[in-house]
Design a protein around this motif. Sequence first.
Motif, PDB file in Angstrom:
ATOM      1  N   VAL A  47       0.868  -1.176   0.000  1.00  0.00           N
ATOM      2  CA  VAL A  47       0.000   0.000   0.000  1.00  0.00           C
ATOM      3  C   VAL A  47       0.908   1.231   0.000  1.00  0.00           C
ATOM      4  CG1 VAL A  47      -0.363  -0.241   2.516  1.00  0.00           C
ATOM      5  CG2 VAL A  47      -1.797   1.315   1.187  1.00  0.00           C
ATOM      6  N   ILE A  48       0.690   2.092  -0.975  1.00  0.00           N
ATOM      7  CA  ILE A  48       1.543   3.277  -1.101  1.00  0.00           C
ATOM      8  C   ILE A  48       0.877   4.474  -0.474  1.00  0.00           C
ATOM      9  CG2 ILE A  48       2.340   4.975  -2.795  1.00  0.00           C
ATOM     10  CD1 ILE A  48       3.704   3.001  -4.231  1.00  0.00           C
ATOM     11  N   LEU A  49       1.639   5.226   0.281  1.00  0.00           N
ATOM     12  CA  LEU A  49       1.172   6.495   0.812  1.00  0.00           C
ATOM     13  C   LEU A  49       1.939   7.583   0.089  1.00  0.00           C
ATOM     14  CD1 LEU A  49      -0.249   5.375   3.521  1.00  0.00           C
ATOM     15  CD2 LEU A  49       0.194   7.750   4.050  1.00  0.00           C
ATOM     16  N   ASN A  50       1.265   8.321  -0.735  1.00  0.00           N
ATOM     17  CA  ASN A  50       1.939   9.294  -1.587  1.00  0.00           C
ATOM     18  C   ASN A  50       1.746  10.694  -1.027  1.00  0.00           C
ATOM     19  OD1 ASN A  50       2.356   9.176  -5.116  1.00  0.00           O
ATOM     20  ND2 ASN A  50       2.936  10.817  -3.755  1.00  0.00           N
ATOM     21  N   ALA A  51       2.837  11.291  -0.563  1.00  0.00           N
ATOM     22  CA  ALA A  51       2.737  12.691  -0.130  1.00  0.00           C
ATOM     23  C   ALA A  51       2.723  13.561  -1.386  1.00  0.00           C
ATOM     24  CB  ALA A  51       3.912  13.047   0.752  1.00  0.00           C
ATOM     25  N   ALA A  52       2.117  14.729  -1.319  1.00  0.00           N
ATOM     26  CA  ALA A  52       1.953  15.586  -2.496  1.00  0.00           C
ATOM     27  C   ALA A  52       3.282  15.803  -3.212  1.00  0.00           C
ATOM     28  CB  ALA A  52       1.361  16.921  -2.086  1.00  0.00           C
ATOM     29  N   GLY A  53       3.247  15.740  -4.527  1.00  0.00           N
ATOM     30  CA  GLY A  53       4.446  15.893  -5.342  1.00  0.00           C
ATOM     31  C   GLY A  53       4.105  15.474  -6.758  1.00  0.00           C
ATOM     32  N   CYS A  54       5.136  15.375  -7.625  1.00  0.00           N
ATOM     33  CA  CYS A  54       4.892  14.935  -9.004  1.00  0.00           C
ATOM     34  C   CYS A  54       4.106  13.633  -9.046  1.00  0.00           C
ATOM     35  CB  CYS A  54       6.218  14.697  -9.725  1.00  0.00           C
ATOM     36  SG  CYS A  54       7.054  16.188 -10.240  1.00  0.00           S
ATOM     37  N   PHE A  55       4.452  12.688  -8.168  1.00  0.00           N
ATOM     38  CA  PHE A  55       3.861  11.349  -8.255  1.00  0.00           C
ATOM     39  C   PHE A  55       2.406  11.310  -7.823  1.00  0.00           C
ATOM     40  CE2 PHE A  55       7.817   8.395  -8.382  1.00  0.00           C
ATOM     41  CZ  PHE A  55       8.220   9.052  -9.525  1.00  0.00           C
ATOM     42  N   THR A  56       1.903  12.424  -7.273  1.00  0.00           N
ATOM     43  CA  THR A  56       0.466  12.506  -7.002  1.00  0.00           C
ATOM     44  C   THR A  56      -0.302  12.280  -8.298  1.00  0.00           C
ATOM     45  OG1 THR A  56       1.060  14.272  -5.513  1.00  0.00           O
ATOM     46  CG2 THR A  56      -1.267  13.927  -5.871  1.00  0.00           C
ATOM     47  N   LEU A  57       0.308  12.692  -9.412  1.00  0.00           N
ATOM     48  CA  LEU A  57      -0.364  12.601 -10.703  1.00  0.00           C
ATOM     49  C   LEU A  57      -0.487  11.169 -11.208  1.00  0.00           C
ATOM     50  CD1 LEU A  57       1.411  15.555 -12.462  1.00  0.00           C
ATOM     51  CD2 LEU A  57      -0.847  15.552 -11.487  1.00  0.00           C
ATOM     52  N   CYS A  77       2.783  14.728   5.983  1.00  0.00           N
ATOM     53  CA  CYS A  77       2.355  13.640   6.867  1.00  0.00           C
ATOM     54  C   CYS A  77       2.368  12.256   6.234  1.00  0.00           C
ATOM     55  CB  CYS A  77       0.990  13.963   7.438  1.00  0.00           C
ATOM     56  SG  CYS A  77      -0.192  14.415   6.186  1.00  0.00           S
ATOM     57  N   GLY A  78       3.268  12.005   5.276  1.00  0.00           N
ATOM     58  CA  GLY A  78       3.374  10.660   4.710  1.00  0.00           C
ATOM     59  C   GLY A  78       3.631   9.604   5.778  1.00  0.00           C
ATOM     60  N   PRO A  79       4.736   9.730   6.539  1.00  0.00           N
ATOM     61  CA  PRO A  79       5.038   8.710   7.546  1.00  0.00           C
ATOM     62  C   PRO A  79       3.973   8.616   8.651  1.00  0.00           C
ATOM     63  CG  PRO A  79       6.971  10.001   7.060  1.00  0.00           C
ATOM     64  CD  PRO A  79       5.827  10.696   6.404  1.00  0.00           C
ATOM     65  N   ALA A  80       3.312   9.740   8.976  1.00  0.00           N
ATOM     66  CA  ALA A  80       2.259   9.699   9.989  1.00  0.00           C
ATOM     67  C   ALA A  80       1.087   8.852   9.479  1.00  0.00           C
ATOM     68  CB  ALA A  80       1.793  11.110  10.325  1.00  0.00           C
ATOM     69  N   GLY A  81       0.759   9.018   8.215  1.00  0.00           N
ATOM     70  CA  GLY A  81      -0.295   8.205   7.607  1.00  0.00           C
ATOM     71  C   GLY A  81       0.106   6.737   7.569  1.00  0.00           C
ATOM     72  N   ALA A  82       1.411   6.497   7.314  1.00  0.00           N
ATOM     73  CA  ALA A  82       1.904   5.120   7.277  1.00  0.00           C
ATOM     74  C   ALA A  82       1.722   4.454   8.636  1.00  0.00           C
ATOM     75  CB  ALA A  82       3.373   5.102   6.872  1.00  0.00           C
ATOM     76  N   GLN A  83       1.941   5.223   9.703  1.00  0.00           N
ATOM     77  CA  GLN A  83       1.752   4.684  11.058  1.00  0.00           C
ATOM     78  C   GLN A  83       0.300   4.232  11.238  1.00  0.00           C
ATOM     79  OE1 GLN A  83       4.206   5.076  14.046  1.00  0.00           O
ATOM     80  NE2 GLN A  83       2.856   3.388  14.625  1.00  0.00           N
ATOM     81  N   GLY A  84      -0.639   5.062  10.786  1.00  0.00           N
ATOM     82  CA  GLY A  84      -2.061   4.730  10.909  1.00  0.00           C
ATOM     83  C   GLY A  84      -2.400   3.445  10.173  1.00  0.00           C
ATOM     84  N   ILE A  85      -1.899   3.316   8.946  1.00  0.00           N
ATOM     85  CA  ILE A  85      -2.206   2.126   8.149  1.00  0.00           C
ATOM     86  C   ILE A  85      -1.569   0.886   8.766  1.00  0.00           C
ATOM     87  CG2 ILE A  85      -1.868   1.027   5.908  1.00  0.00           C
ATOM     88  CD1 ILE A  85      -2.133   3.695   4.612  1.00  0.00           C
ATOM     89  N   ARG A  86      -0.313   1.038   9.196  1.00  0.00           N
ATOM     90  CA  ARG A  86       0.404  -0.093   9.817  1.00  0.00           C
ATOM     91  C   ARG A  86      -0.371  -0.594  11.044  1.00  0.00           C
ATOM     92  NH1 ARG A  86       2.657  -3.611   7.679  1.00  0.00           N
ATOM     93  NH2 ARG A  86       1.368  -4.798   9.052  1.00  0.00           N
ATOM     94  N   ASP A  87      -0.789   0.363  11.897  1.00  0.00           N
ATOM     95  CA  ASP A  87      -1.524   0.003  13.112  1.00  0.00           C
ATOM     96  C   ASP A  87      -2.837  -0.678  12.758  1.00  0.00           C
ATOM     97  OD1 ASP A  87       0.518   1.087  14.489  1.00  0.00           O
ATOM     98  OD2 ASP A  87      -0.534   2.895  15.143  1.00  0.00           O
ATOM     99  N   ALA A  88      -3.557  -0.118  11.781  1.00  0.00           N
ATOM    100  CA  ALA A  88      -4.844  -0.693  11.396  1.00  0.00           C
ATOM    101  C   ALA A  88      -4.663  -2.124  10.899  1.00  0.00           C
ATOM    102  CB  ALA A  88      -5.495   0.164  10.320  1.00  0.00           C
ATOM    103  N   LEU A  89      -3.637  -2.333  10.070  1.00  0.00           N
ATOM    104  CA  LEU A  89      -3.370  -3.683   9.546  1.00  0.00           C
ATOM    105  C   LEU A  89      -3.037  -4.647  10.680  1.00  0.00           C
ATOM    106  CD1 LEU A  89      -1.256  -2.878   6.357  1.00  0.00           C
ATOM    107  CD2 LEU A  89      -3.398  -4.132   6.365  1.00  0.00           C
TER     108      LEU A  89
END
Lengths: 315, 300
Positions: A47-57, A77-89
């Motif tokens: 699961v990819i967490l994409n912080a805003a940037g070129c790759f958002t496109l 907040c890329g890594p913060a979101g990753a923490q949420g997903i990791r915990d949920a999983l």
Amino acid sequence: MDRAKIYKNVKDINEEEFVLPGTPLCAGCGGLLALRLAYKVLGQKVVILNAAGCFTLLSTYPYTPFRSSWLYTAMACGPAGAQGIRDALDILIEKGSIPKEENLKVVVLTGDGSAYDIGLQSTSGAIHRNLDFYYICYDNEAFGNTGFQMASSSPYGSRTGTTQPSDAYPMATEQQKKDLFEIWRAHKPPYMATVSPAHPVDLSAKFKKASEYKGPKLFITLAPCPTGWGYGASRSNRIAKLAVECGIWPLKEAIEGKLKHTYIPKFKPVEEYLSLQGRYDHLFKPVRNDFTIKKIQKGIDRYWAPFLKLTSCKR
Amino acid sequence: MIRVRFHGRGGQGIKTASRILGTAAFLEGYYVQDAPLYGAERRGAPITAFDRISKEPVLERGIITNPDIIAIGDETLLNDAAANVFQGIRKGGIFFVNTHYEASHILERYCLPECKVIVHDVTDITINTVGKASVSATLAACICRITGTAGKEALINAIKKELKSIELKDETIDKNIEAAILCYDKMSEVPIETYRFNPVSGPKIIAVKHYLPPKGVAVIYAKGNTKKRKTGNWRLFKPCINYERCVRCGICFVSCPDGCISLDTDNYPVIEYANCKGCLICYEECSAKAIETKREVRTW
């Protein structure tokens, strides 16, 4: 992923595609090549967490190039979101709501603007909490998505949208590139590395090696940018190779903070790398700016000297 | 007032073309307004630019939905519904297309109203003269001539000014001027029936309701459906593999950023042209020199 897989040459690279063609990114994007190669090792369960940037496109509604999940967050907040997903999983697996086999690798994907500047504190926090995740920063050395403005990743001597060469600043960008690798290394994460899209075997081997560690696994990849760096799209790989061979982009890894270079370059003169790119044109025309070119070369020599135990760079 | 709308792809110089046209008309004493419009996507993505040229001050604002001239920089955009190139096309309007095809072919194929279709292969002239496919100066020159808003001298000065501002080298600017003059001389002035603007009532305002994330957030359930976006349209040069020279090293396969090169059962590379953007990294990287490039014309 095949556990026993060893990457020795190009033939070992997985033929299956996980990032499909038709993305809206520029033709010749070096970062996209690095992502495609990395994905071949990471596999489908990601699961990819994409912080805003070129790759958002990459995923612009209603299209996505991925065969796996992708989420979009703000720059900080890329890594913060990753923490949420990791915990949920973790919770869902523990409760038995999803089977263990459906566990996903959490991957944060950010540009250099987010990794070097805006999202640095949340990365630091996630490493400190020993979050089990991958972090891939595609570094095109400026804010490429918005018009190539200067970032703290922009190297000394390069022209960006906001640092134009002038009489007062003939070198254009006056500041040195921030050493994000060393900032990360100070946290002593289990695995971290720099990679280049033009060294696919090295890249694959590093991602494979990283999978053996639990905790933060951090990568910075050089992302040659035809639009921002000012060169024809076909030269992306040539420039990525020259960056490594001139020593300006060292390929290295650090395990628990212990540094090792995975490739010792041939140390070509840095002009070969600079002169191919429009963002360094002002160093050569209308008059050659020897001072700045020498300073860039000196910076490289100074970096490598302790590793090569040489006082000056061998040519 | 003459209203011009340019369509093209990011990286083609469409924004600069609209600026050159504007500057040239300005130097001739017109009141001019020009503005580009594009999204977050850049190279290869459809972009639009607008010019308003008038002998009186221009008070009209915003995008041009009723252009007198539509100038298409890339023929493949005619097939792209998202680019919306036919918006506001009308009887008597001018429809300029940069293409290899005849005007009659375009009129028939797209069932256009009785507008004046003008075709010219600007890309060919630009590649032959400048060496690159940036059509900013050449496309602007065609429109300058068709509208009759600027003479050669104003055009040359405008090209110099605008191309200098994007930091092109003097030699490149000179080549652009040479190509632009070639285009200028090939075109002829066309009488324009300008659109008379009728004041209309404002747009209907719709209040968007708040929805909770499961309903209110854009979610894509498809897997890897970007393949449907035929980015092969972006290509100017096509990489072609000469299988007699191919040594099956796999370098092109690991060098393609878009994953458009796959390996067949015998490990020979195969290029998927529907999505290949034509970056030509494979051509550059191939050590056996087994990849050739071909200029693509008549792609639709």
